[in-house]
Scaffold this motif. Structure first.
Motif, PDB file in Angstrom:
ATOM      1  N   ASP A  67      81.612  48.350  11.368  1.00 22.04           N
ATOM      2  CA  ASP A  67      80.980  47.042  11.148  1.00 22.04           C
ATOM      3  C   ASP A  67      80.028  47.075   9.952  1.00 22.04           C
ATOM      4  OD1 ASP A  67      82.365  46.008  13.307  1.00 22.04           O
ATOM      5  OD2 ASP A  67      80.630  46.053  14.670  1.00 22.04           O
ATOM      6  N   GLU A  68      79.282  48.170   9.813  1.00 19.10           N
ATOM      7  CA  GLU A  68      78.353  48.304   8.690  1.00 19.10           C
ATOM      8  C   GLU A  68      79.096  48.279   7.351  1.00 19.10           C
ATOM      9  OE1 GLU A  68      75.531  51.777   6.763  1.00 19.10           O
ATOM     10  OE2 GLU A  68      75.798  51.760   8.937  1.00 19.10           O
ATOM     11  N   VAL A  69      80.170  49.033   7.242  1.00 17.35           N
ATOM     12  CA  VAL A  69      80.943  49.053   6.001  1.00 17.35           C
ATOM     13  C   VAL A  69      81.608  47.697   5.768  1.00 17.35           C
ATOM     14  CG1 VAL A  69      82.862  50.133   4.759  1.00 17.35           C
ATOM     15  CG2 VAL A  69      81.308  51.545   6.109  1.00 17.35           C
ATOM     16  N   THR A  70      82.065  47.068   6.823  1.00 19.18           N
ATOM     17  CA  THR A  70      82.684  45.748   6.699  1.00 19.18           C
ATOM     18  C   THR A  70      81.690  44.750   6.111  1.00 19.18           C
ATOM     19  OG1 THR A  70      84.197  46.188   8.535  1.00 19.18           O
ATOM     20  CG2 THR A  70      83.802  43.877   7.988  1.00 19.18           C
ATOM     21  N   ARG A  71      80.464  44.761   6.605  1.00 18.97           N
ATOM     22  CA  ARG A  71      79.437  43.860   6.061  1.00 18.97           C
ATOM     23  C   ARG A  71      79.157  44.169   4.588  1.00 18.97           C
ATOM     24  NH1 ARG A  71      77.337  44.847  11.009  1.00 18.97           N
ATOM     25  NH2 ARG A  71      75.776  46.318  10.231  1.00 18.97           N
ATOM     26  N   MET A  72      79.081  45.459   4.241  1.00 18.88           N
ATOM     27  CA  MET A  72      78.855  45.845   2.845  1.00 18.88           C
ATOM     28  C   MET A  72      79.967  45.310   1.950  1.00 18.88           C
ATOM     29  SD  MET A  72      77.723  49.845   3.382  1.00 18.88           S
ATOM     30  CE  MET A  72      77.993  50.285   1.662  1.00 18.88           C
ATOM     31  N   ALA A  73      81.208  45.457   2.388  1.00 19.08           N
ATOM     32  CA  ALA A  73      82.358  45.024   1.588  1.00 19.08           C
ATOM     33  C   ALA A  73      82.393  43.509   1.469  1.00 19.08           C
ATOM     34  CB  ALA A  73      83.650  45.545   2.205  1.00 19.08           C
ATOM     35  N   GLU A  74      82.128  42.815   2.570  1.00 20.66           N
ATOM     36  CA  GLU A  74      82.137  41.349   2.540  1.00 20.66           C
ATOM     37  C   GLU A  74      81.064  40.813   1.604  1.00 20.66           C
ATOM     38  OE1 GLU A  74      81.836  40.486   6.722  1.00 20.66           O
ATOM     39  OE2 GLU A  74      84.037  40.448   6.973  1.00 20.66           O
ATOM     40  N   ALA A  75      79.921  41.495   1.530  1.00 20.51           N
ATOM     41  CA  ALA A  75      78.854  41.085   0.613  1.00 20.51           C
ATOM     42  C   ALA A  75      79.284  41.234  -0.838  1.00 20.51           C
ATOM     43  CB  ALA A  75      77.585  41.903   0.879  1.00 20.51           C
ATOM     44  N   SER A  76      80.267  42.083  -1.090  1.00 19.82           N
ATOM     45  CA  SER A  76      80.804  42.278  -2.442  1.00 19.82           C
ATOM     46  C   SER A  76      82.081  41.489  -2.662  1.00 19.82           C
ATOM     47  CB  SER A  76      81.085  43.764  -2.676  1.00 19.82           C
ATOM     48  OG  SER A  76      79.901  44.500  -2.598  1.00 19.82           O
ATOM     49  N   ASP A  77      82.406  40.590  -1.739  1.00 25.43           N
ATOM     50  CA  ASP A  77      83.623  39.773  -1.816  1.00 25.43           C
ATOM     51  C   ASP A  77      84.894  40.607  -1.850  1.00 25.43           C
ATOM     52  OD1 ASP A  77      82.391  37.273  -1.649  1.00 25.43           O
ATOM     53  OD2 ASP A  77      81.954  37.257  -3.798  1.00 25.43           O
ATOM     54  N   VAL A  78      84.892  41.719  -1.153  1.00 24.46           N
ATOM     55  CA  VAL A  78      86.082  42.561  -1.022  1.00 24.46           C
ATOM     56  C   VAL A  78      86.751  42.224   0.304  1.00 24.46           C
ATOM     57  CG1 VAL A  78      86.861  44.951  -0.678  1.00 24.46           C
ATOM     58  CG2 VAL A  78      85.177  44.431  -2.441  1.00 24.46           C
ATOM     59  N   ASP A  79      88.069  42.017   0.269  1.00 26.62           N
ATOM     60  CA  ASP A  79      88.811  41.831   1.514  1.00 26.62           C
ATOM     61  C   ASP A  79      88.761  43.137   2.281  1.00 26.62           C
ATOM     62  OD1 ASP A  79      89.542  39.211   0.910  1.00 26.62           O
ATOM     63  OD2 ASP A  79      91.394  39.829  -0.082  1.00 26.62           O
ATOM     64  N   VAL A  80      88.400  43.059   3.554  1.00 28.57           N
ATOM     65  CA  VAL A  80      88.197  44.287   4.328  1.00 28.57           C
ATOM     66  C   VAL A  80      88.718  44.121   5.749  1.00 28.57           C
ATOM     67  CG1 VAL A  80      85.838  43.619   4.974  1.00 28.57           C
ATOM     68  CG2 VAL A  80      86.488  46.033   4.989  1.00 28.57           C
ATOM     69  N   GLU A  81      89.291  45.194   6.259  1.00 28.89           N
ATOM     70  CA  GLU A  81      89.744  45.263   7.643  1.00 28.89           C
ATOM     71  C   GLU A  81      89.264  46.597   8.202  1.00 28.89           C
ATOM     72  OE1 GLU A  81      93.953  44.631   8.045  1.00 28.89           O
ATOM     73  OE2 GLU A  81      93.919  43.001   6.590  1.00 28.89           O
ATOM     74  N   GLY A  82      88.798  46.592   9.439  1.00 26.96           N
ATOM     75  CA  GLY A  82      88.288  47.813  10.031  1.00 26.96           C
ATOM     76  C   GLY A  82      88.947  48.136  11.352  1.00 26.96           C
ATOM     77  N   ASP A  83      88.908  49.425  11.706  1.00 29.19           N
ATOM     78  CA  ASP A  83      89.508  49.876  12.952  1.00 29.19           C
ATOM     79  C   ASP A  83      88.821  51.154  13.400  1.00 29.19           C
ATOM     80  OD1 ASP A  83      91.207  49.963  15.135  1.00 29.19           O
ATOM     81  OD2 ASP A  83      92.936  50.670  14.014  1.00 29.19           O
ATOM     82  N   THR A  84      88.817  51.381  14.699  1.00 34.97           N
ATOM     83  CA  THR A  84      88.399  52.653  15.271  1.00 34.97           C
ATOM     84  C   THR A  84      89.538  53.155  16.143  1.00 34.97           C
ATOM     85  OG1 THR A  84      87.357  51.638  17.197  1.00 34.97           O
ATOM     86  CG2 THR A  84      85.953  52.025  15.284  1.00 34.97           C
ATOM     87  N   GLN A  85      89.741  54.456  16.139  1.00 33.87           N
ATOM     88  CA  GLN A  85      90.803  55.057  16.943  1.00 33.87           C
ATOM     89  C   GLN A  85      90.348  56.404  17.469  1.00 33.87           C
ATOM     90  OE1 GLN A  85      94.706  55.095  15.136  1.00 33.87           O
ATOM     91  NE2 GLN A  85      94.413  53.091  14.203  1.00 33.87           N
ATOM     92  N   HIS A  86      91.037  56.879  18.502  1.00 36.63           N
ATOM     93  CA  HIS A  86      90.809  58.210  19.065  1.00 36.63           C
ATOM     94  C   HIS A  86      91.922  59.131  18.592  1.00 36.63           C
ATOM     95  CE1 HIS A  86      87.763  57.735  22.338  1.00 36.63           C
ATOM     96  NE2 HIS A  86      88.008  56.467  22.086  1.00 36.63           N
ATOM     97  N   GLY A  87      91.596  60.382  18.363  1.00 34.57           N
ATOM     98  CA  GLY A  87      92.623  61.363  18.021  1.00 34.57           C
ATOM     99  C   GLY A  87      92.066  62.461  17.145  1.00 34.57           C
TER     100      GLY A  87
END
Length: 139
Positions: A67-87
């Protein structure tokens, strides 16, 4: 438009890598994909124990990190998608890079779990079929 994958763990190195990944996404007009992997070697699926609490904490940390990186990217007008996974981090990151057809993977030189993450960066660098940028502590 290309695709860049940032593998993050929320460490200071990963924050520097996030900044670099966002810059690269801006320069390349690329979509930024962000992934944080909860390492199953450290955080499995235990039943009702203190280890379960650690796993829940790790999952929450992963979500907050993305979420933190997503907010940073959105503030720079970068299209962003995030995910968390186990493995296993290097396996999940490489699979995810294939899934999003990443042209580039960005990782920090070290991470919160340095003994694991430095190996992760090495595995990614050696096994990735796309370009890999490892951001060091001075970048």
């Amino acid at each position: 438009m290309g695709s860049i994958l940032l593998a993050t763990d929320g460490s200071e190195y990963a924050r520097r890598a996030a900044t670099r990944a966002i810059e690269l996404a801006e320069e390349r007009d690329a979509t930024l994909h962000v992934i944080c992997v909860v390492d199953e070697r450290r955080f499995g699926d235990p039943a009702l124990s203190s280890a379960e609490l650690a796993t829940i904490y790790a999952e929450d940390h992963a979500t907050i990190t993305v979420d933190e990186v997503t907010r940073m990217a959105e503030a720079s007008d970068v299209d962003v998608e995030g995910d968390t996974q186990h493995g296993l981090p290097h396996e999940i990151i490489l699979d995810y890079a294939d899934e999003v057809d990443a042209d580039l993977i960005v990782v920090g030189e070290h991470g919160d779990h340095e003994e694991h993450f430095s190996g992760v960066g090495r595995e990614i660098t050696e096994s990735a079929v796309c370009e890999v940028v490892v951001v060091d502590g001075g970048t």
